[in-house]
Design an enzyme around this catalytic site. Structure first.
Site, PDB file in Angstrom:
ATOM      1  N   CYS A  44       0.848  -1.191   0.000  1.00 32.84           N
ATOM      2  CA  CYS A  44       0.000   0.000   0.000  1.00 32.84           C
ATOM      3  C   CYS A  44       0.887   1.246   0.000  1.00 32.84           C
ATOM      4  CB  CYS A  44      -0.911   0.006   1.226  1.00 32.84           C
ATOM      5  SG  CYS A  44      -2.072   1.410   1.222  1.00 32.84           S
ATOM      6  N   ASP A  46       0.424   3.733   1.698  1.00 30.77           N
ATOM      7  CA  ASP A  46       0.387   4.317   3.047  1.00 30.77           C
ATOM      8  C   ASP A  46       1.793   4.602   3.588  1.00 30.77           C
ATOM      9  OD1 ASP A  46       0.208   4.440   6.026  1.00 30.77           O
ATOM     10  OD2 ASP A  46      -1.908   4.047   5.633  1.00 30.77           O
ATOM     11  N   ARG A  48       2.943   4.756   6.389  1.00 31.46           N
ATOM     12  CA  ARG A  48       3.349   4.042   7.605  1.00 31.46           C
ATOM     13  C   ARG A  48       3.804   2.601   7.355  1.00 31.46           C
ATOM     14  NH1 ARG A  48      -2.323   5.225  10.293  1.00 31.46           N
ATOM     15  NH2 ARG A  48      -2.839   4.660   8.143  1.00 31.46           N
ATOM     16  N   HIS A 100      -2.287  -3.900   4.959  1.00 25.82           N
ATOM     17  CA  HIS A 100      -2.146  -3.509   6.370  1.00 25.82           C
ATOM     18  C   HIS A 100      -3.512  -3.233   6.969  1.00 25.82           C
ATOM     19  CE1 HIS A 100      -2.810   0.924   5.804  1.00 25.82           C
ATOM     20  NE2 HIS A 100      -2.510   0.584   4.572  1.00 25.82           N
ATOM     21  N   CYS A 103      -6.279   0.052   6.643  1.00 23.57           N
ATOM     22  CA  CYS A 103      -6.039   0.597   5.301  1.00 23.57           C
ATOM     23  C   CYS A 103      -7.210   1.494   4.852  1.00 23.57           C
ATOM     24  CB  CYS A 103      -5.844  -0.539   4.307  1.00 23.57           C
ATOM     25  SG  CYS A 103      -5.431   0.044   2.643  1.00 23.57           S
TER      26      CYS A 103
HETATM   27 CO    CO Z   1      -3.492   1.238   2.892  1.00 23.85          CO
END
Ligand code: CO
Length: 215
Positions: A44, A46, A48, A100, A103
């Site tokens: 992803c 993302d 993090r 994750h 998400c």
């Molecule tokens: Co995500």
């Protein structure tokens, strides 16, 4: 330009380079000679979930493709180009789809809110939701349904990987390529192996197995 955060990034880079060279004067010289990463990461976008940090790996070890909700979409030329290059040129041994919990892409797909362009991307996750609606509805909270959909989405993307001619050709050629599905926990940093690994078309429905010649 008064953005100090922006300038800080460049300062950080200088410090990082100095650190690396202090430890090993030939570090960049060696790394610049070429890459032979054993892993392709499809994760992803993302911020993090950085592939290298969470797996304790270094530059040169993971070839990375990231998008919203770690999707394997067969019309995505970007993903397909990365996959082709990783499998056929870099000859990676593992492809890891890593989702994750928490998400935002998956969460958005569970709702009815219209999000413009993103609707088209997360539509694929809505299909996963629909396919698993019976299992999801048995869960007794939205949180559990959300967590489970994250897992089911990763599993679906691993199967979508297995359906590509790129992966199937590699299997036909007996390269030993393995594909895997993981979910990362934002709240504890732990990666859960979903145990949906594949190294052949054995687990695919017949209709998705392509007639390919060994090359
Ligand atoms: Co995500």
């Amino acid at each position: 330009m008064k953005n100090t955060y922006y300038h800080q990034l460049l300062e950080n880079n200088k410090n990082w380079v100095k650190n690396k060279i202090d430890k090993d004067p030939t570090y960049f010289e060696e790394l610049s000679k070429g890459q032979k990463p054993p892993v392709l990461w499809i994760g992803c976008a993302d911020s993090r979930v950085p592939a290298n940090q969470i797996t304790g790996t270094l530059p040169g070890e993971i070839f990375v493709h990231r998008n919203i909700a770690n999707m394997v979409v067969h019309t995505d030329m970007n993903m397909l180009s990365v996959l082709d290059y990783a499998v056929n040129h870099l000859k990676v041994k593992h492809i890891i789809v890593c989702g994750h919990y928490g998400c935002g892409g998956v969460e958005a797909a569970m709702q009815n809110k219209s999000l413009g362009l993103i609707n088209k991307w997360i539509r694929n996750i809505k299909e996963v939701y629909k396919e698993n609606i019976t299992e999801l509805n048995k869960l007794d909270s939205d949180k559990k349904r959300f967590d489970r959909l994250v897992e089911l989405n990763v599993k679906a993307q691993v199967y979508d990987l297995a359906k590509t001619s790129i992966v199937q050709q590699s299997w036909k050629n007996e390269t030993g390529l393995e594909i895997h599905g993981w979910v990362y926990g934002l709240n504890d940093g732990i990666i859960k192996d979903l145990k949906v690994s594949m190294d052949s078309t054995a687990h695919l429905d017949d209709i998705f197995t392509l007639d390919l010649e060994k090359k």
